[in-house]
Motif scaffolding. Sequence first.
Motif, PDB file in Angstrom:
ATOM      1  N   LYS A 144       3.051  -2.086   3.770  1.00 36.71           N
ATOM      2  CA  LYS A 144       3.496  -0.727   3.453  1.00 36.71           C
ATOM      3  C   LYS A 144       4.400  -0.703   2.624  1.00 36.71           C
ATOM      4  O   LYS A 144       5.537  -1.303   2.497  1.00 36.71           O
ATOM      5  CB  LYS A 144       3.389   0.174   4.768  1.00 36.71           C
ATOM      6  CG  LYS A 144       2.193   0.108   5.582  1.00 36.71           C
ATOM      7  CD  LYS A 144       0.983   0.910   4.926  1.00 36.71           C
ATOM      8  CE  LYS A 144      -0.268   0.909   5.913  1.00 36.71           C
ATOM      9  NZ  LYS A 144      -1.444   1.459   5.299  1.00 36.71           N
ATOM     10  N   GLY A 151       6.125  16.275   5.640  1.00 31.27           N
ATOM     11  CA  GLY A 151       4.713  15.388   5.548  1.00 31.27           C
ATOM     12  C   GLY A 151       4.874  14.041   5.254  1.00 31.27           C
ATOM     13  O   GLY A 151       5.542  13.391   5.768  1.00 31.27           O
ATOM     14  N   GLY A 152       3.759  13.557   4.795  1.00 32.74           N
ATOM     15  CA  GLY A 152       3.746  11.940   4.510  1.00 32.74           C
ATOM     16  C   GLY A 152       3.982  11.503   5.739  1.00 32.74           C
ATOM     17  O   GLY A 152       2.965  11.715   6.740  1.00 32.74           O
ATOM     18  N   VAL A 153       4.698  10.535   6.101  1.00 32.06           N
ATOM     19  CA  VAL A 153       4.714   9.584   7.318  1.00 32.06           C
ATOM     20  C   VAL A 153       5.892  10.259   8.099  1.00 32.06           C
ATOM     21  O   VAL A 153       6.147   9.603   9.371  1.00 32.06           O
ATOM     22  CB  VAL A 153       4.831   8.162   7.140  1.00 32.06           C
ATOM     23  CG1 VAL A 153       3.484   7.680   6.549  1.00 32.06           C
ATOM     24  CG2 VAL A 153       6.003   7.881   6.190  1.00 32.06           C
ATOM     25  N   TYR A 178       9.580   4.054  -1.713  1.00 32.25           N
ATOM     26  CA  TYR A 178       8.934   5.199  -1.444  1.00 32.25           C
ATOM     27  C   TYR A 178       9.805   6.346  -2.225  1.00 32.25           C
ATOM     28  O   TYR A 178       9.344   7.331  -2.613  1.00 32.25           O
ATOM     29  CB  TYR A 178       8.852   5.496  -0.052  1.00 32.25           C
ATOM     30  CG  TYR A 178       8.056   6.691   0.510  1.00 32.25           C
ATOM     31  CD1 TYR A 178       6.724   6.770   0.320  1.00 32.25           C
ATOM     32  CD2 TYR A 178       8.655   7.650   1.418  1.00 32.25           C
ATOM     33  CE1 TYR A 178       6.139   7.944   0.801  1.00 32.25           C
ATOM     34  CE2 TYR A 178       8.132   8.584   1.830  1.00 32.25           C
ATOM     35  CZ  TYR A 178       6.786   8.693   1.700  1.00 32.25           C
ATOM     36  OH  TYR A 178       5.989  10.112   2.287  1.00 32.25           O
ATOM     37  N   HIS A 227       9.016   9.166  -5.348  1.00 28.32           N
ATOM     38  CA  HIS A 227       9.333  10.623  -5.320  1.00 28.32           C
ATOM     39  C   HIS A 227      10.440  11.166  -6.121  1.00 28.32           C
ATOM     40  O   HIS A 227      10.949  12.293  -5.745  1.00 28.32           O
ATOM     41  CB  HIS A 227       9.444  10.830  -3.846  1.00 28.32           C
ATOM     42  CG  HIS A 227       8.063  10.769  -2.816  1.00 28.32           C
ATOM     43  ND1 HIS A 227       7.646   9.620  -2.661  1.00 28.32           N
ATOM     44  CD2 HIS A 227       7.419  11.723  -2.574  1.00 28.32           C
ATOM     45  CE1 HIS A 227       6.646   9.973  -1.758  1.00 28.32           C
ATOM     46  NE2 HIS A 227       6.168  11.387  -1.743  1.00 28.32           N
ATOM     47  N   LEU A 233       2.352   4.777   0.906  1.00 28.90           N
ATOM     48  CA  LEU A 233       2.330   5.633   1.675  1.00 28.90           C
ATOM     49  C   LEU A 233       1.790   7.122   1.297  1.00 28.90           C
ATOM     50  O   LEU A 233       2.227   7.475   0.050  1.00 28.90           O
ATOM     51  CB  LEU A 233       3.664   5.867   2.553  1.00 28.90           C
ATOM     52  CG  LEU A 233       4.283   4.596   3.120  1.00 28.90           C
ATOM     53  CD1 LEU A 233       5.695   4.730   3.772  1.00 28.90           C
ATOM     54  CD2 LEU A 233       3.350   4.062   4.341  1.00 28.90           C
ATOM     55  N   PRO A 234       1.670   7.894   2.196  1.00 33.95           N
ATOM     56  CA  PRO A 234       1.161   9.323   1.984  1.00 33.95           C
ATOM     57  C   PRO A 234       2.025   9.973   1.275  1.00 33.95           C
ATOM     58  O   PRO A 234       3.443   9.937   1.490  1.00 33.95           O
ATOM     59  CB  PRO A 234       0.956  10.000   3.045  1.00 33.95           C
ATOM     60  CG  PRO A 234       0.162   8.931   3.984  1.00 33.95           C
ATOM     61  CD  PRO A 234       1.180   7.495   3.802  1.00 33.95           C
ATOM     62  N   ASP A 235       2.131  10.977   0.389  1.00 34.65           N
ATOM     63  CA  ASP A 235       3.138  11.611  -0.325  1.00 34.65           C
ATOM     64  C   ASP A 235       3.723  12.760   0.464  1.00 34.65           C
ATOM     65  O   ASP A 235       3.093  13.197   1.501  1.00 34.65           O
ATOM     66  CB  ASP A 235       2.493  12.406  -1.617  1.00 34.65           C
ATOM     67  CG  ASP A 235       2.034  11.435  -2.571  1.00 34.65           C
ATOM     68  OD1 ASP A 235       2.573  10.389  -2.878  1.00 34.65           O
ATOM     69  OD2 ASP A 235       1.324  11.656  -3.554  1.00 34.65           O
ATOM     70  N   ASP A 285       0.987  -1.149  -0.089  1.00 36.29           N
ATOM     71  CA  ASP A 285       0.099  -0.007   0.031  1.00 36.29           C
ATOM     72  C   ASP A 285       0.886   1.164   0.114  1.00 36.29           C
ATOM     73  O   ASP A 285       1.788   1.379   0.662  1.00 36.29           O
ATOM     74  CB  ASP A 285      -0.763  -0.018   1.184  1.00 36.29           C
ATOM     75  CG  ASP A 285      -1.627  -1.104   1.236  1.00 36.29           C
ATOM     76  OD1 ASP A 285      -2.172  -1.666   0.212  1.00 36.29           O
ATOM     77  OD2 ASP A 285      -2.194  -1.575   2.344  1.00 36.29           O
TER      78      ASP A 285
END
Length: 519
Positions: A281, A499-501, A287, A291, A203-205, A201
């Motif tokens: 995750k 941001g994100g995690v 990740y 980006h 992760l938040p950007d 899944d």
Amino acid sequence: MLLVAIIALLNAAIYQAPLYGYAAARQDTLSFSGALTLGTLYVVVAFVTATLLALAGLVSQRLLKPLCMAGAILNACALYFIQTYGVLLDKTMMGNVVNTDLAEAWSLWHPKLLLYVAVFGLVPCVLLARIDLRPVRRVRLAVFALVAVVGGLGWIYAASSTWLWIDKHARSLGGMILPWSYTINLARYQTAKWAAERQADPLPDATFGSDEKTVVMLVIGESARARNFSLYGYGRATNPQLAVSGAVALSNTSACATYTTEAVLCILSHDDPGLRLAGSKELLPSYLQRHGIDVFWRSNNWGEPPMRVASYERAKDLEAGCVGSLCTQDDLLLQGLEQRIRSSQRGKVFVVLHQSGSHGPAYAAKVPPSFEVFRPVCKSVELDRCTPESLVNAYDNTILYTDHVVARAIRLLQGLDGIPSTLLYISDHGESLGENGLYLHGTPIALAPDVQKEVPFLVWMSESFKRRKQIDEARLARGTAHSQANIFHSVMGAFDMRGGVYAKRLDIYAIGAPQSDGR
């Protein structure tokens, strides 16, 4: 049915010496309670074996002999490793077995293993081959299985006074019962692995606070224990090059697991992967790649989780075109690395070097001859046959070699023409060198000694990186507790990702700076 009963009784008698030895060492076997506990262990092994073999016979009686033969061979191998290295064949150890490559498996070879296979494996196989099986009605097999279950449960109920002791030591006992320790725990490990390999899944950007060129290198060590690093006060000079490199040793660092697969997963995760109830995750390399960061991984090891990176290379892939004394062992991970970093068209570069490091038992084979500094050296894989001095010498030489490899990586970053860069080194787990009769690693984390859990955690920063981040090395060094959870968030912090995690409290660079943004 008679064959099933005999095999069950013999299995409980012949292959369970480590199980009974463990129990006998922790009880007064001459007392009624101690004798009853040993008897209960024997009955449990026998009735479980008899029940499961009877159930297998219900499926196919023709499979019983091949199944028992395979069990004898595997039991012989398992018995050798349990008695030689004091290992427990629990879920974590089966993860080690599955993820050991051919070279590492060969390093475990010793003629004594062949003797175990011959006596405890081939001899029973020959005897089984000479037995003619007569078909038995399935109803009789089902009744036999039921009688075994009732008899076994009846004994357990009558010996209820042993429950408390057995429950207290269940994790250790469960890793010694053959063949159920390795069969059940292999199934548990494989089930967990399949779950982890499902589509990760995202992760938040996150966003970048700056687009300045940055190089971050993560070196994942193998089986390195902090107490054998001179940077942590060890009496021997095992870190002569790192001691003058400017690297900062972060104290009190704990590993989340004692085997490579799970520990590497922890290092690359934004949280504790053991807390996840379902799904998986996105891991750090994937990740960062998503980006826009140029991510490449070089490995001289195994046990790495699924991930998406720009480049993945194994040490053997780097051998082509490599000439000279630095074309062996973990030195290969640095082959052509500077050119690879310079050629990147991305503003931010993340490099992971996964070492072979100090993986045992063939410690002497992990270092080039020039690094055999501490002598005499244990060169046997039967570590209990080595003197404590020669075993520690062989292990310390691997730490000395790791010092050389990591220092080379630092010098490489120093030569990048002022590009802000940093290096993080952390080991996956520690290692036992005979303390309390334990060797290697893989002991369940709840039972593992400190030497398998305490790992070195080092950080080096270029001058331009320190200026940009306003890092106070003295402040950084004063940190009192660290873990593998620091890696994900520190790498994000190094790249100015917010941001994100991102968790500021886990970013060592934020801890070492007087002020920083982020949450």
